[in-house]
Design a protein around this motif. Structure first.
Motif, PDB file in Angstrom:
ATOM      1  N   TYR A  39     -18.113  24.046  -2.046  1.00  0.00           N
ATOM      2  CA  TYR A  39     -18.437  22.747  -1.439  1.00  0.00           C
ATOM      3  C   TYR A  39     -18.769  21.683  -2.494  1.00  0.00           C
ATOM      4  O   TYR A  39     -19.439  20.696  -2.201  1.00  0.00           O
ATOM      5  CB  TYR A  39     -19.619  22.910  -0.471  1.00  0.00           C
ATOM      6  CG  TYR A  39     -19.361  23.969   0.571  1.00  0.00           C
ATOM      7  CD1 TYR A  39     -18.554  23.697   1.671  1.00  0.00           C
ATOM      8  CD2 TYR A  39     -19.879  25.251   0.436  1.00  0.00           C
ATOM      9  CE1 TYR A  39     -18.282  24.663   2.617  1.00  0.00           C
ATOM     10  CE2 TYR A  39     -19.615  26.230   1.379  1.00  0.00           C
ATOM     11  CZ  TYR A  39     -18.815  25.925   2.471  1.00  0.00           C
ATOM     12  OH  TYR A  39     -18.543  26.903   3.397  1.00  0.00           O
ATOM     13  N   ARG A  40     -18.286  21.883  -3.716  1.00  0.00           N
ATOM     14  CA  ARG A  40     -18.665  21.010  -4.829  1.00  0.00           C
ATOM     15  C   ARG A  40     -18.405  19.532  -4.542  1.00  0.00           C
ATOM     16  O   ARG A  40     -19.228  18.668  -4.866  1.00  0.00           O
ATOM     17  CB  ARG A  40     -17.910  21.433  -6.097  1.00  0.00           C
ATOM     18  CG  ARG A  40     -18.219  20.559  -7.302  1.00  0.00           C
ATOM     19  CD  ARG A  40     -17.646  21.120  -8.592  1.00  0.00           C
ATOM     20  NE  ARG A  40     -17.940  20.222  -9.701  1.00  0.00           N
ATOM     21  CZ  ARG A  40     -17.067  19.381 -10.228  1.00  0.00           C
ATOM     22  NH1 ARG A  40     -15.824  19.341  -9.773  1.00  0.00           N
ATOM     23  NH2 ARG A  40     -17.413  18.587 -11.209  1.00  0.00           N
ATOM     24  N   TYR A  41     -17.277  19.223  -3.944  1.00  0.00           N
ATOM     25  CA  TYR A  41     -16.927  17.814  -3.726  1.00  0.00           C
ATOM     26  C   TYR A  41     -17.471  17.258  -2.411  1.00  0.00           C
ATOM     27  O   TYR A  41     -17.079  16.179  -1.976  1.00  0.00           O
ATOM     28  CB  TYR A  41     -15.412  17.644  -3.790  1.00  0.00           C
ATOM     29  CG  TYR A  41     -14.880  17.784  -5.202  1.00  0.00           C
ATOM     30  CD1 TYR A  41     -15.055  16.781  -6.141  1.00  0.00           C
ATOM     31  CD2 TYR A  41     -14.231  18.949  -5.605  1.00  0.00           C
ATOM     32  CE1 TYR A  41     -14.593  16.913  -7.433  1.00  0.00           C
ATOM     33  CE2 TYR A  41     -13.757  19.096  -6.896  1.00  0.00           C
ATOM     34  CZ  TYR A  41     -13.936  18.079  -7.805  1.00  0.00           C
ATOM     35  OH  TYR A  41     -13.481  18.218  -9.094  1.00  0.00           O
ATOM     36  N   MET A  42     -18.379  17.985  -1.788  1.00  0.00           N
ATOM     37  CA  MET A  42     -18.981  17.507  -0.543  1.00  0.00           C
ATOM     38  C   MET A  42     -20.403  17.003  -0.746  1.00  0.00           C
ATOM     39  O   MET A  42     -21.122  16.762   0.222  1.00  0.00           O
ATOM     40  CB  MET A  42     -18.954  18.621   0.512  1.00  0.00           C
ATOM     41  CG  MET A  42     -17.554  19.011   0.932  1.00  0.00           C
ATOM     42  SD  MET A  42     -17.515  20.245   2.242  1.00  0.00           S
ATOM     43  CE  MET A  42     -18.142  19.290   3.624  1.00  0.00           C
ATOM     44  N   ALA A  43     -20.831  16.843  -1.986  1.00  0.00           N
ATOM     45  CA  ALA A  43     -22.146  16.258  -2.250  1.00  0.00           C
ATOM     46  C   ALA A  43     -22.175  14.830  -1.724  1.00  0.00           C
ATOM     47  O   ALA A  43     -21.244  14.050  -1.951  1.00  0.00           O
ATOM     48  CB  ALA A  43     -22.445  16.278  -3.747  1.00  0.00           C
ATOM     49  N   LEU A  44     -23.223  14.493  -1.009  1.00  0.00           N
ATOM     50  CA  LEU A  44     -23.306  13.176  -0.373  1.00  0.00           C
ATOM     51  C   LEU A  44     -23.851  12.134  -1.344  1.00  0.00           C
ATOM     52  O   LEU A  44     -24.765  12.426  -2.126  1.00  0.00           O
ATOM     53  CB  LEU A  44     -24.215  13.248   0.860  1.00  0.00           C
ATOM     54  CG  LEU A  44     -23.729  14.156   1.996  1.00  0.00           C
ATOM     55  CD1 LEU A  44     -24.760  14.199   3.108  1.00  0.00           C
ATOM     56  CD2 LEU A  44     -22.395  13.666   2.536  1.00  0.00           C
ATOM     57  N   PRO A  45     -23.291  10.903  -1.321  1.00  0.00           N
ATOM     58  CA  PRO A  45     -23.810   9.825  -2.165  1.00  0.00           C
ATOM     59  C   PRO A  45     -25.298   9.613  -1.848  1.00  0.00           C
ATOM     60  O   PRO A  45     -25.721   9.810  -0.709  1.00  0.00           O
ATOM     61  CB  PRO A  45     -22.975   8.614  -1.745  1.00  0.00           C
ATOM     62  CG  PRO A  45     -21.736   9.209  -1.147  1.00  0.00           C
ATOM     63  CD  PRO A  45     -22.165  10.483  -0.501  1.00  0.00           C
ATOM     64  N   PRO A  46     -26.124   9.234  -2.820  1.00  0.00           N
ATOM     65  CA  PRO A  46     -25.740   8.806  -4.166  1.00  0.00           C
ATOM     66  C   PRO A  46     -25.555   9.954  -5.164  1.00  0.00           C
ATOM     67  O   PRO A  46     -25.310   9.703  -6.337  1.00  0.00           O
ATOM     68  CB  PRO A  46     -26.930   7.932  -4.580  1.00  0.00           C
ATOM     69  CG  PRO A  46     -28.094   8.565  -3.897  1.00  0.00           C
ATOM     70  CD  PRO A  46     -27.574   9.028  -2.570  1.00  0.00           C
ATOM     71  N   ARG A  47     -25.688  11.181  -4.710  1.00  0.00           N
ATOM     72  CA  ARG A  47     -25.484  12.303  -5.620  1.00  0.00           C
ATOM     73  C   ARG A  47     -24.027  12.395  -6.049  1.00  0.00           C
ATOM     74  O   ARG A  47     -23.124  12.086  -5.277  1.00  0.00           O
ATOM     75  CB  ARG A  47     -25.888  13.618  -4.953  1.00  0.00           C
ATOM     76  CG  ARG A  47     -27.389  13.828  -4.791  1.00  0.00           C
ATOM     77  CD  ARG A  47     -27.662  15.231  -4.289  1.00  0.00           C
ATOM     78  NE  ARG A  47     -29.066  15.494  -4.076  1.00  0.00           N
ATOM     79  CZ  ARG A  47     -29.887  15.945  -5.017  1.00  0.00           C
ATOM     80  NH1 ARG A  47     -29.425  16.158  -6.233  1.00  0.00           N
ATOM     81  NH2 ARG A  47     -31.160  16.169  -4.759  1.00  0.00           N
ATOM     82  N   ARG A  48     -23.811  12.845  -7.279  1.00  0.00           N
ATOM     83  CA  ARG A  48     -22.475  13.140  -7.776  1.00  0.00           C
ATOM     84  C   ARG A  48     -22.324  14.648  -7.862  1.00  0.00           C
ATOM     85  O   ARG A  48     -23.310  15.378  -8.009  1.00  0.00           O
ATOM     86  CB  ARG A  48     -22.273  12.501  -9.141  1.00  0.00           C
ATOM     87  CG  ARG A  48     -22.396  10.977  -9.138  1.00  0.00           C
ATOM     88  CD  ARG A  48     -22.164  10.421 -10.523  1.00  0.00           C
ATOM     89  NE  ARG A  48     -20.827  10.727 -11.011  1.00  0.00           N
ATOM     90  CZ  ARG A  48     -20.396  10.439 -12.221  1.00  0.00           C
ATOM     91  NH1 ARG A  48     -21.207   9.852 -13.089  1.00  0.00           N
ATOM     92  NH2 ARG A  48     -19.165  10.736 -12.588  1.00  0.00           N
ATOM     93  N   PRO A  49     -21.101  15.158  -7.765  1.00  0.00           N
ATOM     94  CA  PRO A  49     -20.916  16.606  -7.887  1.00  0.00           C
ATOM     95  C   PRO A  49     -21.478  17.122  -9.215  1.00  0.00           C
ATOM     96  O   PRO A  49     -21.360  16.481 -10.251  1.00  0.00           O
ATOM     97  CB  PRO A  49     -19.390  16.767  -7.831  1.00  0.00           C
ATOM     98  CG  PRO A  49     -18.901  15.564  -7.103  1.00  0.00           C
ATOM     99  CD  PRO A  49     -19.829  14.450  -7.493  1.00  0.00           C
ATOM    100  N   LEU A  50     -22.093  18.283  -9.143  1.00  0.00           N
ATOM    101  CA  LEU A  50     -22.586  18.899 -10.370  1.00  0.00           C
ATOM    102  C   LEU A  50     -21.418  19.293 -11.261  1.00  0.00           C
ATOM    103  O   LEU A  50     -20.332  19.597 -10.773  1.00  0.00           O
ATOM    104  CB  LEU A  50     -23.406  20.147 -10.030  1.00  0.00           C
ATOM    105  CG  LEU A  50     -24.752  19.925  -9.340  1.00  0.00           C
ATOM    106  CD1 LEU A  50     -25.346  21.267  -8.914  1.00  0.00           C
ATOM    107  CD2 LEU A  50     -25.717  19.170 -10.241  1.00  0.00           C
TER     108      LEU A  50
END
Length: 236
Positions: free
Chosen positions: A216-227
């Motif tokens: 689910y790496r690219y499902m981090a919600l803004p304002p967070r960026r993918p780790l």
């Protein structure tokens, strides 16, 4: 003979109900696209490849692995193994682990991420999230009558979060494998960059392998960026 794996309860549940229930509220994947929707999003080259594809043994030219490698900074296409996730989990655990090995895993999680280690005879410890309360006050309605019916209500909101200090305490010298899943399924919790780096540094200190489930790496919600991908940052 290898110990028998425990029944995979989630998959057996889905096998019984997934295609019978009119509404699914327990899926962890996104709503799937139809093939026509997917092709409408493709570029000309991809559509031509699809149109000329044959159902048979085909020459592997590496285009898929090249595209996957483009998601990483330090991984070459010839370093990649393309397989279904469950196969990758099983093969990795069987290759790395021996009876008695110490394994730390985020929990709850996809059952195979800990059950295969259990079946091998490892010592499996769960890194579990904690509930972080966030008090909130509901503002009254401007309507007086409504205010009388619904006075101010104090309620507690919150979220589940993984405390990095818990992980640093659990990962001791002799730990063979650390299993991390961020963003986490099923809570959605994730780490900030500082905590992610602290986790990798602790693994490095004890020379533990890090198995990073980044489904689910690219499902981090803004304002967070993918780790950052673990494969780009950690050598084991």
């Amino acid at each position: 003979m290898s110990p028998k794996l425990a029944p995979f309860k989630l998959e057996r549940f889905f096998a019984q109900h997934e295609f019978k229930a009119p509404y699914l509220l327990c899926c962890s994947d996104c709503e799937p696209l139809s093939m026509s929707q997917l092709l409408n999003m493709a570029d000309v080259d991809s559509r031509e490849r699809w149109a000329n594809m044959k159902l048979g043994y085909t020459e592997s030219q590496g285009a898929l692995r090249e595209a996957i490698a483009g998601l990483y900074e330090r991984i070459r296409a010839d370093q990649l193994v393309v397989c279904v996730p469950e196969e990758g989990v099983y093969l990795t655990m069987k290759a790395l682990l021996q009876p008695g090995d110490m394994v730390i895993t985020t929990y709850p999680c996809y059952q195979s991420l800990y059950e295969i280690a259990n079946s091998i005879g490892c010592q499996v410890t769960h890194w579990q999230p904690m509930y972080v309360a966030q008090p909130s006050v509901e503002q009254p309605s401007q309507d007086t009558a409504t205010q009388q019916q619904q006075p101010w209500q104090q309620r507690v909101l919150g979220r589940l979060a993984f405390d990095i200090q818990d992980a640093l305490h659990l990962i001791q010298p002799g730990t063979k494998l650390v299993v991390a899943n961020f963003p986490h399924n099923p809570t959605g919790a994730t780490l900030n960059l500082e905590d992610w780096e602290a986790l990798m540094n602790r693994c490095r200190e004890v020379q533990a392998w890090l198995f990073s489930d980044e489904m689910y790496r690219y499902m981090a919600l803004p304002p967070r960026r993918p780790l950052p991908c673990a494969a780009d940052c950690y050598e084991r």
